[in-house]
Design a protein around this motif. Structure first.
Motif, PDB file in Angstrom:
ATOM      1  N   PHE A   1      -3.514  -7.384  -5.199  1.00 10.75           N
ATOM      2  CA  PHE A   1      -2.935  -5.915  -5.317  1.00 10.75           C
ATOM      3  C   PHE A   1      -2.779  -5.525  -6.703  1.00 10.75           C
ATOM      4  O   PHE A   1      -2.327  -6.303  -7.346  1.00 10.75           O
TER       5      PHE A   1
ATOM      6  N   ARG B   1      -3.109  -0.810  -4.805  1.00  7.12           N
ATOM      7  CA  ARG B   1      -4.499  -0.801  -4.610  1.00  7.12           C
ATOM      8  C   ARG B   1      -4.978  -2.248  -4.442  1.00  7.12           C
ATOM      9  O   ARG B   1      -4.739  -3.009  -5.056  1.00  7.12           O
ATOM     10  N   ASN B   2      -5.860  -2.489  -3.367  1.00  2.00           N
ATOM     11  CA  ASN B   2      -6.359  -4.128  -3.117  1.00  2.00           C
ATOM     12  C   ASN B   2      -7.564  -3.812  -4.118  1.00  2.00           C
ATOM     13  O   ASN B   2      -8.227  -3.091  -3.948  1.00  2.00           O
TER      14      ASN B   2
ATOM     15  N   LEU C   1       0.831  -1.199  -0.039  1.00  2.00           N
ATOM     16  CA  LEU C   1       0.047   0.039   0.019  1.00  2.00           C
ATOM     17  C   LEU C   1       0.923   1.128  -0.036  1.00  2.00           C
ATOM     18  O   LEU C   1       0.683   2.372  -0.600  1.00  2.00           O
TER      19      LEU C   1
ATOM     20  N   ARG D   1      -0.987  -2.218  -9.346  1.00  7.34           N
ATOM     21  CA  ARG D   1      -0.440  -0.701  -9.435  1.00  7.34           C
ATOM     22  C   ARG D   1      -0.315  -0.565 -10.836  1.00  7.34           C
ATOM     23  O   ARG D   1       0.366  -1.217 -11.653  1.00  7.34           O
TER      24      ARG D   1
END
Length: 180
Positions: free
Chosen positions: A164, A145-146, A140, A166
């Protein structure tokens, strides 16, 4: 610390680091036969050597004066367990626990992201155990982002993992890194 691409001769060391990090991260109370068998059959020099030789894999190692202390593996052509992810996965980011807190994971991640960006990936994705709070906090902080959940399976056992993602756009927070 120096960074370079993994070589076939690194396979036994990468297997040892994998076993050390995996057991230390996920088996806090002791090692039972089920998990011992998984670790010893999953993290072998032969399997790591095959990954090093696979053109869809890109493995960058960190090396100090005594030997290797961490690595990142970027996999191309993988199918994400959730929608809206690219086919570029951060399959592994392992740093020996005694080297945590020195920026090594962040430096390896930056080099892995540089590689993914240079290969044309619009984003990267990864999974981590849903109970691995330190890894989740790390990702994070690094702009991930989850985006969902999945299950990590070992035979008939399943363990929740967070997914996750990115986006790969140049950012001032990534800092300079050398291409590897």
């Amino acid at each position: 610390m120096t960074f370079r691409l993994a070589r076939p001769a690194d396979a036994p060391v990468l297997a040892a680091i994998s076993i050390e990090v995996w057991l230390g991260t996920y088996l806090r109370q002791g090692v039972d036969p089920f998990f011992a068998e998984f670790a010893l059959t999953e993290f072998t020099p032969d399997k790591l050597s095959a990954l090093i030789e696979d053109p869809r894999q890109h493995i960058i190692v960190s090396e100090n004066q005594a030997g290797l202390d961490g690595f990142i593996r970027i996999s191309h052509g993988t199918v994400a367990p959730v929608a809206d992810c690219s086919s570029t996965e951060i399959s592994t980011l392992y740093v020996q626990p005694r080297h945590h807190g020195r920026g090594l994971g962040r430096a390896l991640l930056a080099r892995g992201l540089d590689h993914a960006r240079a290969s044309g990936a619009p984003s990267v994705w990864l999974t981590t155990n849903a109970e691995n709070a330190p890894a989740i906090a790390f990702y994070l902080r690094q702009g991930f982002r989850n985006v969902g959940t999945t299950l990590f399976r070992i035979r008939d056992q399943a363990y929740p993992n967070d997914v996750f993602r990115r986006t790969l756009t140049p950012g001032p927070d990534e800092g300079p890194s050398s291409p590897v």
